[in-house]
Design a protein around this motif. Sequence first.
Motif, PDB file in Angstrom:
ATOM      1  N   ARG C 116       0.738  -1.343  -0.039  1.00 32.45           N
ATOM      2  CA  ARG C 116      -0.102  -0.006   0.074  1.00 32.45           C
ATOM      3  C   ARG C 116       1.027   1.328   0.046  1.00 32.45           C
ATOM      4  O   ARG C 116       0.529   2.054  -0.622  1.00 32.45           O
ATOM      5  CB  ARG C 116      -0.832   0.050   1.322  1.00 32.45           C
ATOM      6  N   ALA C 117       1.975   1.200   0.794  1.00 33.04           N
ATOM      7  CA  ALA C 117       2.814   2.380   0.910  1.00 33.04           C
ATOM      8  C   ALA C 117       3.429   2.704  -0.414  1.00 33.04           C
ATOM      9  O   ALA C 117       3.639   3.857  -0.817  1.00 33.04           O
ATOM     10  CB  ALA C 117       4.011   2.225   2.028  1.00 33.04           C
ATOM     11  N   GLU C 118       3.825   1.607  -1.043  1.00 28.81           N
ATOM     12  CA  GLU C 118       4.453   1.712  -2.588  1.00 28.81           C
ATOM     13  C   GLU C 118       3.546   2.149  -3.475  1.00 28.81           C
ATOM     14  O   GLU C 118       3.919   3.099  -4.157  1.00 28.81           O
ATOM     15  CB  GLU C 118       5.078   0.454  -2.854  1.00 28.81           C
ATOM     16  N   ARG C 119       2.283   1.694  -3.548  1.00 31.29           N
ATOM     17  CA  ARG C 119       1.400   2.270  -4.332  1.00 31.29           C
ATOM     18  C   ARG C 119       1.233   3.994  -4.069  1.00 31.29           C
ATOM     19  O   ARG C 119       1.308   4.564  -5.211  1.00 31.29           O
ATOM     20  CB  ARG C 119       0.036   1.577  -4.069  1.00 31.29           C
ATOM     21  N   ALA C 120       1.178   4.107  -2.879  1.00 37.61           N
ATOM     22  CA  ALA C 120       0.876   5.503  -2.493  1.00 37.61           C
ATOM     23  C   ALA C 120       2.300   6.302  -2.967  1.00 37.61           C
ATOM     24  O   ALA C 120       2.185   7.511  -3.638  1.00 37.61           O
ATOM     25  CB  ALA C 120       0.666   5.565  -1.083  1.00 37.61           C
ATOM     26  N   ARG C 121       3.270   5.808  -2.838  1.00 39.27           N
ATOM     27  CA  ARG C 121       4.626   6.496  -3.268  1.00 39.27           C
ATOM     28  C   ARG C 121       4.480   6.789  -4.790  1.00 39.27           C
ATOM     29  O   ARG C 121       4.880   7.963  -5.227  1.00 39.27           O
ATOM     30  CB  ARG C 121       5.785   5.593  -3.044  1.00 39.27           C
ATOM     31  N   ALA C 122       4.163   5.609  -5.560  1.00 39.54           N
ATOM     32  CA  ALA C 122       4.066   5.816  -6.978  1.00 39.54           C
ATOM     33  C   ALA C 122       3.214   7.085  -7.289  1.00 39.54           C
ATOM     34  O   ALA C 122       3.573   7.919  -8.197  1.00 39.54           O
ATOM     35  CB  ALA C 122       3.663   4.640  -7.624  1.00 39.54           C
ATOM     36  N   GLU C 123       1.866   6.935  -6.701  1.00 39.80           N
ATOM     37  CA  GLU C 123       1.008   8.303  -6.949  1.00 39.80           C
ATOM     38  C   GLU C 123       1.493   9.403  -6.774  1.00 39.80           C
ATOM     39  O   GLU C 123       1.380  10.502  -7.385  1.00 39.80           O
ATOM     40  CB  GLU C 123      -0.280   7.995  -6.140  1.00 39.80           C
ATOM     41  N   VAL C 124       2.115   9.733  -5.499  1.00 45.18           N
ATOM     42  CA  VAL C 124       2.726  10.994  -5.200  1.00 45.18           C
ATOM     43  C   VAL C 124       4.027  11.354  -6.073  1.00 45.18           C
ATOM     44  O   VAL C 124       3.831  12.606  -6.400  1.00 45.18           O
ATOM     45  CB  VAL C 124       3.043  10.966  -3.559  1.00 45.18           C
ATOM     46  N   ASN C 125       4.665  10.482  -6.424  1.00 48.32           N
ATOM     47  CA  ASN C 125       5.822  10.763  -7.119  1.00 48.32           C
ATOM     48  C   ASN C 125       5.385  11.334  -8.706  1.00 48.32           C
ATOM     49  O   ASN C 125       5.900  12.238  -9.156  1.00 48.32           O
ATOM     50  CB  ASN C 125       6.827   9.370  -7.439  1.00 48.32           C
ATOM     51  N   VAL C 126       4.542  10.551  -9.264  1.00 49.09           N
ATOM     52  CA  VAL C 126       3.733  10.903 -10.393  1.00 49.09           C
ATOM     53  C   VAL C 126       3.389  12.342 -10.264  1.00 49.09           C
ATOM     54  O   VAL C 126       3.519  13.406 -11.105  1.00 49.09           O
ATOM     55  CB  VAL C 126       3.170  10.005 -11.153  1.00 49.09           C
ATOM     56  N   ALA C 127       2.399  12.543  -9.285  1.00 52.18           N
ATOM     57  CA  ALA C 127       1.761  13.794  -9.176  1.00 52.18           C
ATOM     58  C   ALA C 127       2.671  14.726  -8.947  1.00 52.18           C
ATOM     59  O   ALA C 127       2.266  16.142  -9.460  1.00 52.18           O
ATOM     60  CB  ALA C 127       0.557  13.472  -7.998  1.00 52.18           C
ATOM     61  N   PHE C 128       3.939  14.892  -8.231  1.00 44.51           N
ATOM     62  CA  PHE C 128       4.571  15.848  -7.964  1.00 44.51           C
ATOM     63  C   PHE C 128       5.916  15.779  -8.817  1.00 44.51           C
ATOM     64  O   PHE C 128       6.832  16.667  -8.460  1.00 44.51           O
ATOM     65  CB  PHE C 128       4.979  15.892  -6.604  1.00 44.51           C
ATOM     66  N   GLY C 129       6.057  15.022  -9.918  1.00 39.10           N
ATOM     67  CA  GLY C 129       7.110  15.411 -10.917  1.00 39.10           C
ATOM     68  C   GLY C 129       8.138  14.362 -11.029  1.00 39.10           C
ATOM     69  O   GLY C 129       9.218  14.713 -11.612  1.00 39.10           O
ATOM     70  N   THR C 130       8.018  13.178 -10.295  1.00 44.19           N
ATOM     71  CA  THR C 130       9.158  12.181 -10.767  1.00 44.19           C
ATOM     72  C   THR C 130       8.479  11.216 -11.340  1.00 44.19           C
ATOM     73  O   THR C 130       7.364  10.842 -11.131  1.00 44.19           O
ATOM     74  CB  THR C 130      10.253  12.177  -9.504  1.00 44.19           C
ATOM     75  N   LYS C 131       9.263  10.139 -11.661  1.00 43.41           N
ATOM     76  CA  LYS C 131       8.677   9.059 -12.512  1.00 43.41           C
ATOM     77  C   LYS C 131       8.959   7.573 -11.365  1.00 43.41           C
ATOM     78  O   LYS C 131      10.075   7.333 -11.185  1.00 43.41           O
ATOM     79  CB  LYS C 131       9.559   8.680 -13.760  1.00 43.41           C
ATOM     80  N   THR C 132       7.905   7.168 -11.119  1.00 43.74           N
ATOM     81  CA  THR C 132       7.961   6.050 -10.354  1.00 43.74           C
ATOM     82  C   THR C 132       6.620   5.213 -10.657  1.00 43.74           C
ATOM     83  O   THR C 132       5.656   5.945 -10.686  1.00 43.74           O
ATOM     84  CB  THR C 132       7.973   6.574  -8.908  1.00 43.74           C
ATOM     85  N   GLU C 133       6.996   3.839 -10.897  1.00 43.29           N
ATOM     86  CA  GLU C 133       5.873   3.114 -11.147  1.00 43.29           C
ATOM     87  C   GLU C 133       5.665   1.923 -10.074  1.00 43.29           C
ATOM     88  O   GLU C 133       6.582   1.360  -9.582  1.00 43.29           O
ATOM     89  CB  GLU C 133       5.884   2.633 -12.768  1.00 43.29           C
ATOM     90  N   PHE C 134       4.424   1.415  -9.732  1.00 42.03           N
ATOM     91  CA  PHE C 134       4.299   0.196  -8.900  1.00 42.03           C
ATOM     92  C   PHE C 134       4.497  -0.952  -9.717  1.00 42.03           C
ATOM     93  O   PHE C 134       4.152  -1.231 -10.759  1.00 42.03           O
ATOM     94  CB  PHE C 134       2.942  -0.097  -8.386  1.00 42.03           C
TER      95      PHE C 134
END
Lengths: 119, 73, 402
Positions: C116-134
């Motif tokens: 769950r924490a990693e899914r949230a991380r991916a969302e926050v990252n993409v929303a604020f300008g870096t590339k991260t995918e689950f």
Amino acid sequence: MRVPERFRLIHIVASPAALDKAEYLRIAPDEALAFAAPESIDDPYAIVEPDDGYAGLWLDAQEAEKFLARACEWELPPHRPAFAQGAVAGLPAKLWIERDRMLILVPAPYAADLEERLA
Amino acid sequence: MSFHIDCPHCGRRPVEEFFYGEVASENESIAGADARNLDRVFMLDNPEGIATERWFHAYGCRRWLTLRRDTRK
Amino acid sequence: MNEFVERKIALTWRAPKRAYDVVIVGGGGHGLATAYYLATRHGITNVAVLERNYIGSGNSGRNTTIIRANYGIPEAVRFYQRSVDLYASLESETGRGIMHRQKGLLWLAHSEAGVRAERARAEVNVAFGTKTEFVDPDQVKRICPQIDITGGGLWPVAGGTYHPEGSTARHDRVVWAFAEGAMRQGVDIQQGIRVHSLRVEGDRVTGVETDQGPISAGVVLSAAGGHVTTLVSTAGVRLPIRTHPLQAFVTNHYALEFPIIVASATLLFYASQTARGEMLMGAEIDRQPSYSYRSSHDFLQHCAFRAMTLLPFLRNLRILRQWTGVCDMSPDYSPIMGKTGIDGLLITTGWGTWGFKAIPAAGEQLAQLIATGATPELIAPFSLDRFARDRTMADRGSAGTH
Ligand SMILES: Cc1cc2nc3c(=O)[nH]c(=O)nc-3n(C[C@H](O)[C@H](O)[C@H](O)COP(=O)(O)OP(=O)(O)OC[C@H]3O[C@@H](n4cnc5c(N)ncnc54)[C@H](O)[C@@H]3O)c2cc1C
Ligand SMILES: [Zn+2]
């Protein structure tokens, strides 16, 4: 190596002065383990109750020496019998060391780990 | 880093047998209540030298002891 | 030219002057980068960097060099992405090879909560300008076949995030790139000079006392790494910093390529391969505060055990070297940058175990603060007064251990 088994001990909480009067496995100034319930104890507020929480086994002097040489990094008390406690093979162990044998006790949930590390 | 602690009950043992505990301190010299609370909650002495600490002897007597330790060593 | 061979540089080392516009205490990456950006972006060159030892002798020359922006809160993602971008162009800007390698970073989760924490991380990252995918365990295995997806039966991989911009760079080259760049613009870099205390008159800092006499300054920036508390306490400033040792180690040469950075937030362990082929590993800080640079066998044992469970090939390697740095840990696992309440006294601290990646962005932003007197928007959330304002920047799960 043999398998550690549950030990029935007696757990005593009493004043240090009262505990000084007999030979116990003295785990703290006001706390001790005993192999049998004391007939009397010089503290009206003492708590004496059976404790099934430990597992352990007796090793003969040679086995004990060999095991401790590789599994214990602190110094044992020189007198016998002696009680000592601390990390042995990475486990919180309590040792009761007699002249020709030694009891090693660990909290029962660690019995399997002790068995593995004795081998 | 590794070192030994002299437990007054059990004897000299490696630090890995102990848990580290904080010592709460209140800075009475700070006047305002808010400022004092802020200091108590967040600010730290972090001494580069002798520190007074509490350690719990988890592998032995299971008692807290007070230790003075040189944090530079 | 072979990138392992360093270019010879000829620089002029002067005796310290008695006064500067800006004095920076600490010749680590943060102090040097600030000096570099002051000189190159703002033309402020009457600047000294005072280093008690040699530059890069602190954590900037001891870290495991992981650069990434996959943090967990918006303010941090934006800030670290700025640093990732600056790193990407640092070689061309300074003309110095820093051996910057984009490798991609796998950040593993071993539980449902972790997923769950990693899914949230991916969302926050993409929303604020870096590339991260689950990524799910199969994708993890495809990206890095060497990972034992069962975690040795102890810590099965339940998922994770993939952060393609995760990279590494050679730490002492970064230090020297900034130092050289600053010196070429006229900045004084002084090695072997220790600052004993800060000089304060009324509510204003006026300079520093050193073992080579007093030096006055209009602005003093503390960039003293783990030693920050001792330094700023001489000006009566109290900080929420505690200094803890952090250890790392390298193995001998691994014959195959390990092209990615692997980290587990649960196991608090991470690994990457150096340019020489060694496997470089680290884990969590020592529990007790300390300024000691001594390493411990206990750390090796615990870290190596976790490492081998996840990356079984490590079993066949040998540990060559182990070392320690002392880290300025903040309570919310976020940096503390900017004003202190004493005029002219600025700090850059709370870099803990994660500040190498931040060197360019923090230097750039602090230089702007010094040049303009106003705190730039990018670092405003990380000022010291956030604790009094009850606006902590809690991001422990992202600061991790590197
Ligand atoms: C083992 C380890 C692994 C790490 N891995 C990573 C990683 O993978 N990724 C990442 O982003 N971060 C990592 N870090 C954290 C990173 O190294 C630091 O946050 C960063 O280097 C801090 O830079 P700095 O310039 O603030 O401090 P430092 O580089 O420590 O510089 C401070 C300097 O100030 C000097 N100094 C101190 N007091 C005085 C004084 N009184 N007078 C004069 N000079 C003084 C010191 O000698 C020192 O050179 C790691 C740290 C360690 C220890
Ligand atoms: Zn004890």
